[in-house]
Design an enzyme around this catalytic site. Structure first.
Site: not given
Ligand SMILES: NC(=O)C1=CN([C@@H]2O[C@H](COP(=O)(O)OP(=O)(O)OC[C@H]3O[C@@H](n4cnc5c(N)ncnc54)[C@H](O)[C@@H]3O)[C@@H](O)[C@H]2O)C=CC1
Ligand SMILES: O=C(O)C(=O)COP(=O)(O)O
Length: 324
Positions: A171, A260, A231, A279
């Site tokens: 990170d 998606e 993503r 997802h």
């Molecule tokens: N599958 C799902 O349903 C969900 C997917 N997500 C995805 O997960 C991602 C992360 O969520 P959180 O952990 O809550 O976010 P967060 O913001 O707490 O953590 C993301 C981390 O990634 C790091 N980062 C940014 N660019 C980077 C890179 N190029 N290489 C390595 N590290 C990098 C940041 O410094 C940060 O520490 C979200 O942005 C979203 O796209 C989030 C929630 C639901």
């Molecule tokens: O928190 C995120 O980024 C997610 O991917 C979940 O979002 P959604 O429930 O699909 O609107």
């Protein structure tokens, strides 16, 4: 009167907040697509958005739009420049689904290492003797690299350390802050991590071109396990398919995709060592309720002038409601 368009399914607790709010009218759209949102957005002051794209053309259809409230945390599908140019706020939820996604990642790491899908298929369709060919692996003692060490990455680390994995993280934005911590060490470059990992798990936002293409797959260990709950755009899907076909990637768990919904006949659906999910990492019943409440409250708080500025992604671009 504030008109809110809810662009996709919303948990009843979120609906109740909007339905009971004073001077608020709501239009609910059943499906999650940009086309259905475009058809209803004209009179919107606020949009509560699921993960469908929101592009400039759709934003242009809504002259009164003041806030887009993301249901969730990722906002890569939103054309932020289009919002910024009109001073429209983009809010996200706080820490509402990171535990759910970390659990999903942990499940996928275990399922991929244990060849859970292939195992299930073998019982339903194959001779019992297939049990000798499943190629399941222990996770204990294996090297796990987390790419992204924010809320989801840290919780995934805690869970997988309980399974006795060796955990490192990449990170670049956290390099200076308190490493190593809680038994997790950092790798200085992604390439160092790729060469070290038996299992890779992606926990970072998608911001541009794929982070992992053919060259990065080449640097990985043979038979590496790849899990992506962040993503789809993080991984070059063509390169991923080639790496699965060649055996470079031994197994995978994928919750997110370039397109998606992913078509049923997509090549990724042809591998029995790949577990797919639609997802839903952050969409447990529990997290769905938290996201619905948070995203609905963000809209009301915005119009009351009480929204937490930390939840507004583009707060630097305007200061309208925050000064109320
Ligand atoms: N599958 C799902 O349903 C969900 C997917 N997500 C995805 O997960 C991602 C992360 O969520 P959180 O952990 O809550 O976010 P967060 O913001 O707490 O953590 C993301 C981390 O990634 C790091 N980062 C940014 N660019 C980077 C890179 N190029 N290489 C390595 N590290 C990098 C940041 O410094 C940060 O520490 C979200 O942005 C979203 O796209 C989030 C929630 C639901
Ligand atoms: O928190 C995120 O980024 C997610 O991917 C979940 O979002 P959604 O429930 O699909 O609107």
């Amino acid at each position: 009167m504030v008109h809110v368009v809810v662009a996709g399914p919303l948990h009843a607790s979120g609906r109740a907040i909007l339905d009971n709010a004073k001077d608020v009218t709501v239009t609910y759209i059943a499906e999650t697509s940009e086309a259905s949102l475009a058809a209803e957005i004209a009179g919107a002051d606020a949009v509560l958005l699921r993960t469908q794209p929101l592009g400039a053309r759709t934003v242009d259809l809504a002259p009164n739009l003041k806030i887009v409230s993301r249901h969730g945390v990722g906002y890569d599908a939103v054309d932020l420049a289009a919002l910024n140019s009109r001073g429209i706020a983009l809010s996200v939820c706080g820490d509402v689904n990171s535990t759910s996604v970390a659990e999903h990642s942990a499940m996928m790491i275990l399922a991929a290492c244990k060849r859970a899908l292939r195992s299930d298929i073998s019982v339903r369709t194959g001779p019992w003797e297939w049990r000798n060919k499943l190629e399941a692996r222990d996770v204990s003692g294996q090297n796990l690299l987390l790419v992204g060490y924010g809320r989801i990455g840290r919780k995934t680390a805690d869970m997988m350390r309980a399974f006795n994995m060796n955990v490192r993280a990449f990170d670049p934005y956290l390099m200076k802050q308190g490493w190593p911590e809680n038994g997790v060490t950092c790798v200085k470059t992604l390439d160092d991590g790729l060469a070290w990992a038996d299992v890779l798990c992606f926990c970072l936002p998608h911001t541009g071109a794929p982070l992992i293409g053919a060259a990065e797959f080449e640097r990985m260990r043979d038979g590496v396990v790849v899990v992506n709950t962040s993503r789809g755009g993080i991984l070059d899907e063509h390169a991923m398919i080639a790496a699965l076909a060649s055996g470079k990637v031994g197994a995978a768990g994928l919750d997110v995709f370039h397109q998606e919904p992913i078509p049923h006949d997509h090549p990724l659906a042809g591998f029995d060592q790949v577990l797919l999910s639609p997802h839903i990492g952050g969409l447990t019943l529990d997290a769905a309720e938290r996201m619905a409440v948070s995203s609905a409250e963000n809209i009301l708080d915005y119009f009351n002038g009480t929204i937490d500025p930390a939840l507004i992604v583009n707060k630097d671009k305007f200061n309208v409601a925050l000064q109320n």
